[in-house]
Write a protein that holds these residues in place. Structure first.
Motif, PDB file in Angstrom:
ATOM      1  N   LEU A  21       0.817  -1.220   0.000  1.00 47.56           N
ATOM      2  CA  LEU A  21       0.000   0.000   0.000  1.00 47.56           C
ATOM      3  C   LEU A  21       0.850   1.270   0.000  1.00 47.56           C
ATOM      4  CD1 LEU A  21      -2.773  -1.315   2.400  1.00 47.56           C
ATOM      5  CD2 LEU A  21      -3.087  -0.753  -0.016  1.00 47.56           C
ATOM      6  N   SER A  22       2.178   1.113   0.121  1.00 52.68           N
ATOM      7  CA  SER A  22       3.057   2.282  -0.056  1.00 52.68           C
ATOM      8  C   SER A  22       3.279   2.520  -1.555  1.00 52.68           C
ATOM      9  CB  SER A  22       4.394   2.076   0.666  1.00 52.68           C
ATOM     10  OG  SER A  22       5.163   1.113  -0.019  1.00 52.68           O
ATOM     11  N   ASN A  23       2.919   1.527  -2.377  1.00 56.46           N
ATOM     12  CA  ASN A  23       3.094   1.647  -3.831  1.00 56.46           C
ATOM     13  C   ASN A  23       1.800   1.833  -4.604  1.00 56.46           C
ATOM     14  OD1 ASN A  23       5.959   1.325  -4.007  1.00 56.46           O
ATOM     15  ND2 ASN A  23       5.651  -0.791  -3.370  1.00 56.46           N
ATOM     16  N   SER A  24       0.663   1.511  -4.003  1.00 57.10           N
ATOM     17  CA  SER A  24      -0.610   1.725  -4.708  1.00 57.10           C
ATOM     18  C   SER A  24      -1.668   2.050  -3.669  1.00 57.10           C
ATOM     19  CB  SER A  24      -0.996   0.505  -5.540  1.00 57.10           C
ATOM     20  OG  SER A  24      -1.319  -0.581  -4.707  1.00 57.10           O
ATOM     21  N   LYS A  25      -2.655   2.821  -4.065  1.00 54.25           N
ATOM     22  CA  LYS A  25      -3.649   3.306  -3.095  1.00 54.25           C
ATOM     23  C   LYS A  25      -4.497   2.170  -2.535  1.00 54.25           C
ATOM     24  CE  LYS A  25      -7.109   6.849  -2.312  1.00 54.25           C
ATOM     25  NZ  LYS A  25      -8.076   7.784  -2.895  1.00 54.25           N
ATOM     26  N   TYR A  26      -4.837   1.233  -3.406  1.00 55.53           N
ATOM     27  CA  TYR A  26      -5.630   0.068  -2.977  1.00 55.53           C
ATOM     28  C   TYR A  26      -4.831  -1.200  -3.276  1.00 55.53           C
ATOM     29  CZ  TYR A  26      -9.380   3.512  -2.773  1.00 55.53           C
ATOM     30  OH  TYR A  26     -10.135   4.609  -2.471  1.00 55.53           O
ATOM     31  N   LEU A  27      -5.355  -2.349  -2.864  1.00 58.80           N
ATOM     32  CA  LEU A  27      -4.552  -3.570  -2.953  1.00 58.80           C
ATOM     33  C   LEU A  27      -4.246  -3.976  -4.392  1.00 58.80           C
ATOM     34  CD1 LEU A  27      -6.115  -5.569   0.002  1.00 58.80           C
ATOM     35  CD2 LEU A  27      -3.762  -4.720  -0.163  1.00 58.80           C
ATOM     36  N   ALA A  28      -5.241  -3.905  -5.268  1.00 58.91           N
ATOM     37  CA  ALA A  28      -5.015  -4.379  -6.641  1.00 58.91           C
ATOM     38  C   ALA A  28      -4.486  -3.283  -7.556  1.00 58.91           C
ATOM     39  CB  ALA A  28      -6.318  -4.956  -7.205  1.00 58.91           C
ATOM     40  N   GLY A  29      -4.421  -2.054  -7.079  1.00 60.43           N
ATOM     41  CA  GLY A  29      -3.958  -0.937  -7.904  1.00 60.43           C
ATOM     42  C   GLY A  29      -4.562   0.354  -7.391  1.00 60.43           C
ATOM     43  N   ASP A  30      -4.723   1.332  -8.254  1.00 61.96           N
ATOM     44  CA  ASP A  30      -5.248   2.615  -7.788  1.00 61.96           C
ATOM     45  C   ASP A  30      -6.769   2.696  -7.893  1.00 61.96           C
ATOM     46  OD1 ASP A  30      -2.860   3.709  -6.860  1.00 61.96           O
ATOM     47  OD2 ASP A  30      -2.242   4.169  -8.901  1.00 61.96           O
ATOM     48  N   PHE A  31      -7.428   1.559  -7.737  1.00 67.03           N
ATOM     49  CA  PHE A  31      -8.897   1.530  -7.788  1.00 67.03           C
ATOM     50  C   PHE A  31      -9.419   0.614  -6.685  1.00 67.03           C
ATOM     51  CE2 PHE A  31      -9.179  -2.721  -9.748  1.00 67.03           C
ATOM     52  CZ  PHE A  31      -7.863  -2.862 -10.198  1.00 67.03           C
ATOM     53  N   PHE A  32     -10.522   1.046  -6.052  1.00 66.80           N
ATOM     54  CA  PHE A  32     -11.200   0.231  -5.041  1.00 66.80           C
ATOM     55  C   PHE A  32     -11.818  -0.984  -5.737  1.00 66.80           C
ATOM     56  CE2 PHE A  32     -15.220  -0.741  -2.749  1.00 66.80           C
ATOM     57  CZ  PHE A  32     -14.700  -1.030  -1.497  1.00 66.80           C
ATOM     58  N   SER A  33     -11.622  -2.161  -5.163  1.00 62.74           N
ATOM     59  CA  SER A  33     -12.101  -3.381  -5.837  1.00 62.74           C
ATOM     60  C   SER A  33     -12.637  -4.396  -4.834  1.00 62.74           C
ATOM     61  CB  SER A  33     -10.950  -4.024  -6.625  1.00 62.74           C
ATOM     62  OG  SER A  33     -10.078  -4.695  -5.739  1.00 62.74           O
ATOM     63  N   LEU A  34     -13.103  -5.512  -5.366  1.00 64.66           N
ATOM     64  CA  LEU A  34     -13.553  -6.626  -4.518  1.00 64.66           C
ATOM     65  C   LEU A  34     -12.493  -7.025  -3.500  1.00 64.66           C
ATOM     66  CD1 LEU A  34     -15.301  -9.214  -6.901  1.00 64.66           C
ATOM     67  CD2 LEU A  34     -16.372  -7.464  -5.458  1.00 64.66           C
TER      68      LEU A  34
END
Lengths: 215, 215
Positions: free
Chosen positions: B150-163
């Protein structure tokens, strides 16, 4: 560029290998020796921070977790090789349901059996008899549900072979052939027929021939 | 016909509820009281043979396993409400990877903490201190990996909120608010910011307001 699969000889990577063969995707393998601790070395942890196999590299795209990897390839190559996801959203929902059942109901007690029956002696640690007994009981109940389901449809998600069936192969092989528990499958008519069907697929036979289990 | 969700007050059904709200899908709920054993009654076992919640009914289509259900709705209503699967096959692969990490790395030690800290006293059985200690250690290691990610992307899978993020909410709520372990999140800068972000979504606040946890 061909797909790279790290850690081919263990059970979870085999989930990926059989999927790649069903989807007719070219791949090469990279050995990771868990017994030597190669999965905990810094270079490997850069690929898989939890230190588990498998990991795949598809060009410059890296992915881990075997069930995520098989979903990725089944979707990316939907029109190539065996269709493994179902044709409709409803069929796909059932594939997902039974993939989750494999992960949360079938796998955990079987994993405990494999650890305590096959791996504990190798590591020189005592087997936990209580865990073995509880796992046997849990697995019997799970297989009773499978028996009922497979009396109504040829495969788990319906009348088509899918990721849900495929996902059972690596630990199912341990169950039937290496833990002395083949009877749990053999004494259930529909589970037995299903196991014979899926474990005789040429893809799975090829995996077994080429990538020997370390145990 | 609106979607029916069985067992709304427990943690795993909440995974489904928050997804339905994000996807703007109308639903109604059916209470299942696990403390009274309603999940083991024959009528319920016809819907869910393993006796777990949630189960959904979408018209005459029945599906169980919370993570299979959220995938089904995210795909069926891809163009409606919040996009939860990612835009490309590669993004979707990462959503799947982190959904699997939630299921196999984050969930098991946290589940053990919830059982031993919250539920054991309610059932009058002793808490297993060894399991609590081991689970704390495992969870800390897992959250260290999350901190790095999470220091490299805002959310776990990338910069988008997801499942993948959504799936952490129900047990994450137990972790932060009900097991006295909020510090595990609070002392990790990026995990903390991520948790504040996802747990403040209106969908999740609505779930918490309307469907009280039984514990």
């Amino acid at each position: 560029m061909v797909v790279k699969v790290y850690g081919p000889t263990y059970a979870s990577p085999k989930r990926v290998l059989v999927c790649l063969i069903e989807k007719e995707i070219e791949f090469e393998t990279v050995d990771v020796d868990l017994f030597k601790g190669e999965h905990k070395e810094p270079e490997f942890l850069k690929l898989q921070p939890f230190g588990s196999v498998p990991v795949i590299q598809d060009g410059d795209y890296t992915l881990y977790e075997s069930r995520a990897i098989i979903r990725y390839f089944a979707e990316k190559y939907k029109e190539q090789g065996t269709e493994l996801l179902g044709k409709t959203i409803e069929e796909k929902g059932l594939v997902e349901q039974w993939l989750e059942v494999e992960a949360h109901n079938f796998h955990p007690p079987l994993y405990n059996l494999v650890i305590n029956i096959l791996f504990a002696p190798l590591k020189g640690v005592p087997s936990d008899q209580k865990v073995i007994e509880e796992s046997d009981k849990k697995l019997e109940k799970v297989l009773d549900v499978y028996e009922e389901r497979l009396s109504n449809s040829k495969y788990l998600a319906g009348d088509f072979f899918s990721l849900a069936d495929l996902s059972h192969l690596p630990f199912g092989h341990y169950l039937v052939n290496q833990t002395g528990r083949g009877n749990l499958v053999r004494e259930r008519k529909h589970v037995n027929a299903w196991w014979d069907d899926i474990s005789n697929r040429p893809s799975w036979k090829k995996v077994l021939q080429q990538y020997k289990y370390p145990v």
